[in-house]
Write a protein that holds these residues in place. Structure first.
Motif, PDB file in Angstrom:
ATOM      1  N   GLU A 168      33.939  34.173  49.440  1.00 59.11           N
ATOM      2  CA  GLU A 168      32.821  33.548  48.725  1.00 59.11           C
ATOM      3  C   GLU A 168      33.013  32.064  48.441  1.00 59.11           C
ATOM      4  O   GLU A 168      32.038  31.365  48.179  1.00 59.11           O
ATOM      5  N   THR A 169      34.266  31.581  48.471  1.00 63.06           N
ATOM      6  CA  THR A 169      34.511  30.185  48.101  1.00 63.06           C
ATOM      7  C   THR A 169      35.298  29.392  49.142  1.00 63.06           C
ATOM      8  O   THR A 169      35.388  28.174  49.020  1.00 63.06           O
ATOM      9  N   ALA A 170      35.912  30.061  50.108  1.00 63.44           N
ATOM     10  CA  ALA A 170      36.791  29.429  51.102  1.00 63.44           C
ATOM     11  C   ALA A 170      38.074  28.887  50.463  1.00 63.44           C
ATOM     12  O   ALA A 170      38.691  27.972  50.986  1.00 63.44           O
ATOM     13  N   TRP A 171      38.462  29.466  49.321  1.00 63.63           N
ATOM     14  CA  TRP A 171      39.713  29.103  48.654  1.00 63.63           C
ATOM     15  C   TRP A 171      40.701  30.256  48.707  1.00 63.63           C
ATOM     16  O   TRP A 171      40.352  31.395  48.370  1.00 63.63           O
ATOM     17  N   ASP A 172      41.940  29.949  49.137  1.00 64.30           N
ATOM     18  CA  ASP A 172      43.066  30.859  48.928  1.00 64.30           C
ATOM     19  C   ASP A 172      43.546  30.617  47.509  1.00 64.30           C
ATOM     20  O   ASP A 172      43.677  29.447  47.090  1.00 64.30           O
ATOM     21  N   VAL A 173      43.800  31.698  46.779  1.00 66.85           N
ATOM     22  CA  VAL A 173      44.287  31.578  45.409  1.00 66.85           C
ATOM     23  C   VAL A 173      45.493  32.478  45.202  1.00 66.85           C
ATOM     24  O   VAL A 173      45.738  33.398  45.990  1.00 66.85           O
ATOM     25  N   GLU A 174      46.214  32.210  44.142  1.00 64.34           N
ATOM     26  CA  GLU A 174      47.315  33.064  43.715  1.00 64.34           C
ATOM     27  C   GLU A 174      46.920  33.678  42.379  1.00 64.34           C
ATOM     28  O   GLU A 174      46.613  32.954  41.421  1.00 64.34           O
ATOM     29  N   LEU A 175      46.911  35.000  42.312  1.00 66.44           N
ATOM     30  CA  LEU A 175      46.588  35.676  41.060  1.00 66.44           C
ATOM     31  C   LEU A 175      47.715  35.448  40.063  1.00 66.44           C
ATOM     32  O   LEU A 175      48.896  35.573  40.406  1.00 66.44           O
ATOM     33  N   THR A 176      47.345  35.140  38.814  1.00 67.06           N
ATOM     34  CA  THR A 176      48.350  34.854  37.789  1.00 67.06           C
ATOM     35  C   THR A 176      48.319  35.843  36.634  1.00 67.06           C
ATOM     36  O   THR A 176      49.223  35.841  35.804  1.00 67.06           O
ATOM     37  N   GLY A 177      47.287  36.664  36.557  1.00 65.12           N
ATOM     38  CA  GLY A 177      47.216  37.643  35.481  1.00 65.12           C
ATOM     39  C   GLY A 177      45.884  38.362  35.485  1.00 65.12           C
ATOM     40  O   GLY A 177      44.994  38.082  36.288  1.00 65.12           O
ATOM     41  N   VAL A 178      45.776  39.299  34.559  1.00 66.63           N
ATOM     42  CA  VAL A 178      44.531  40.039  34.346  1.00 66.63           C
ATOM     43  C   VAL A 178      43.896  39.518  33.067  1.00 66.63           C
ATOM     44  O   VAL A 178      44.533  39.501  32.014  1.00 66.63           O
ATOM     45  N   VAL A 179      42.648  39.077  33.171  1.00 60.79           N
ATOM     46  CA  VAL A 179      41.909  38.592  32.005  1.00 60.79           C
ATOM     47  C   VAL A 179      41.442  39.768  31.164  1.00 60.79           C
ATOM     48  O   VAL A 179      41.608  39.798  29.947  1.00 60.79           O
ATOM     49  N   GLY A 180      40.843  40.762  31.816  1.00 56.66           N
ATOM     50  CA  GLY A 180      40.340  41.922  31.088  1.00 56.66           C
ATOM     51  C   GLY A 180      39.654  42.907  32.012  1.00 56.66           C
ATOM     52  O   GLY A 180      39.444  42.629  33.195  1.00 56.66           O
ATOM     53  N   ILE A 181      39.333  44.044  31.444  1.00 57.49           N
ATOM     54  CA  ILE A 181      38.605  45.102  32.148  1.00 57.49           C
ATOM     55  C   ILE A 181      37.335  45.348  31.356  1.00 57.49           C
ATOM     56  O   ILE A 181      37.381  45.594  30.154  1.00 57.49           O
ATOM     57  N   TYR A 182      36.206  45.255  32.031  1.00 60.41           N
ATOM     58  CA  TYR A 182      34.900  45.252  31.377  1.00 60.41           C
ATOM     59  C   TYR A 182      34.040  46.394  31.899  1.00 60.41           C
ATOM     60  O   TYR A 182      34.031  46.667  33.101  1.00 60.41           O
ATOM     61  N   LEU A 183      33.308  47.024  31.005  1.00 60.74           N
ATOM     62  CA  LEU A 183      32.307  48.022  31.369  1.00 60.74           C
ATOM     63  C   LEU A 183      30.961  47.415  31.036  1.00 60.74           C
ATOM     64  O   LEU A 183      30.718  46.992  29.899  1.00 60.74           O
ATOM     65  N   TYR A 184      30.089  47.333  32.030  1.00 61.14           N
ATOM     66  CA  TYR A 184      28.823  46.623  31.874  1.00 61.14           C
ATOM     67  C   TYR A 184      27.709  47.405  32.567  1.00 61.14           C
ATOM     68  O   TYR A 184      27.865  47.810  33.721  1.00 61.14           O
ATOM     69  N   THR A 185      26.625  47.623  31.858  1.00 62.78           N
ATOM     70  CA  THR A 185      25.444  48.238  32.454  1.00 62.78           C
ATOM     71  C   THR A 185      24.367  47.173  32.573  1.00 62.78           C
ATOM     72  O   THR A 185      23.958  46.580  31.571  1.00 62.78           O
ATOM     73  N   ALA A 186      23.943  46.916  33.808  1.00 62.69           N
ATOM     74  CA  ALA A 186      22.954  45.874  34.068  1.00 62.69           C
ATOM     75  C   ALA A 186      21.600  46.303  33.523  1.00 62.69           C
ATOM     76  O   ALA A 186      21.104  47.372  33.894  1.00 62.69           O
ATOM     77  N   PRO A 187      20.994  45.505  32.659  1.00 62.42           N
ATOM     78  CA  PRO A 187      19.693  45.876  32.111  1.00 62.42           C
ATOM     79  C   PRO A 187      18.586  45.893  33.165  1.00 62.42           C
ATOM     80  O   PRO A 187      17.599  46.611  33.019  1.00 62.42           O
ATOM     81  N   SER A 188      18.767  45.140  34.238  1.00 65.33           N
ATOM     82  CA  SER A 188      17.722  45.052  35.260  1.00 65.33           C
ATOM     83  C   SER A 188      17.553  46.343  36.058  1.00 65.33           C
ATOM     84  O   SER A 188      16.445  46.657  36.488  1.00 65.33           O
ATOM     85  N   ASN A 189      18.680  47.074  36.260  1.00 68.74           N
ATOM     86  CA  ASN A 189      18.580  48.278  37.100  1.00 68.74           C
ATOM     87  C   ASN A 189      19.324  49.492  36.557  1.00 68.74           C
ATOM     88  O   ASN A 189      19.313  50.544  37.180  1.00 68.74           O
ATOM     89  N   GLY A 190      20.008  49.348  35.418  1.00 67.41           N
ATOM     90  CA  GLY A 190      20.720  50.472  34.817  1.00 67.41           C
ATOM     91  C   GLY A 190      22.023  50.851  35.495  1.00 67.41           C
ATOM     92  O   GLY A 190      22.646  51.835  35.127  1.00 67.41           O
TER      93      GLY A 190
END
Length: 146
Positions: free
Chosen positions: A56-78
């Protein structure tokens, strides 16, 4: 009716006080999101985050940690999403690499620039993940068990 959450990954990439976002065209408007996407078969969460960020960005990156784990229900489509958000540092840009077809461009924005355009957030997870990253703590990648 069967309920099945979608497992997704996202990556907060910081460089000099700015953050790597993608601009996508969704539901008739241009919106900002972290580099993000769905987990694919036979891939780890970390592999998915690295792949999606590159595609999506054409960038190679190095993962440095986990920010968080999120549960999300989109209001547009459920639809319910479980998002695992990673932190990463940029390594190398591939400016000649084509981006995924639904990506308009990759762009570096400050937090203030992002917050100034709430009508352009893909979802409320976009600023939430950024603010959680900034507030810390980052969790160890060892948290993930493949």
């Amino acid at each position: 009716m069967s309920w099945q959450p979608h497992i997704t990954v996202a990556t907060v990439v910081e460089r000099d006080g700015t953050f790597l976002f993608v601009e996508e065209f969704k539901a008739g408007q241009h919106v900002f999101n972290q580099p993000a996407g769905h987990l694919e078969a036979n891939e780890t969460l970390a592999q998915a985050a690295l792949r999606e960020t590159l595609e999506e960005t054409a960038w190679d990156v190095e993962l440095t940690g986990v920010v968080g784990i999120y549960l999300y229900t989109a209001p547009s489509n459920g639809v319910t999403y479980q998002r695992i958000c990673f932190a990463a540092r940029p390594l190398r840009h591939h400016p000649d690499r084509a981006l995924d077809s639904d990506i308009v461009r990759a762009v570096w924005l400050s937090r203030d620039e992002l917050l100034a355009a709430p009508d352009r957030w893909r979802s409320e997870l976009v600023p939430r993940c950024l603010d959680d990253y900034l507030a810390g703590p980052l969790h160890s990648l060892a948290l993930l068990r493949d």
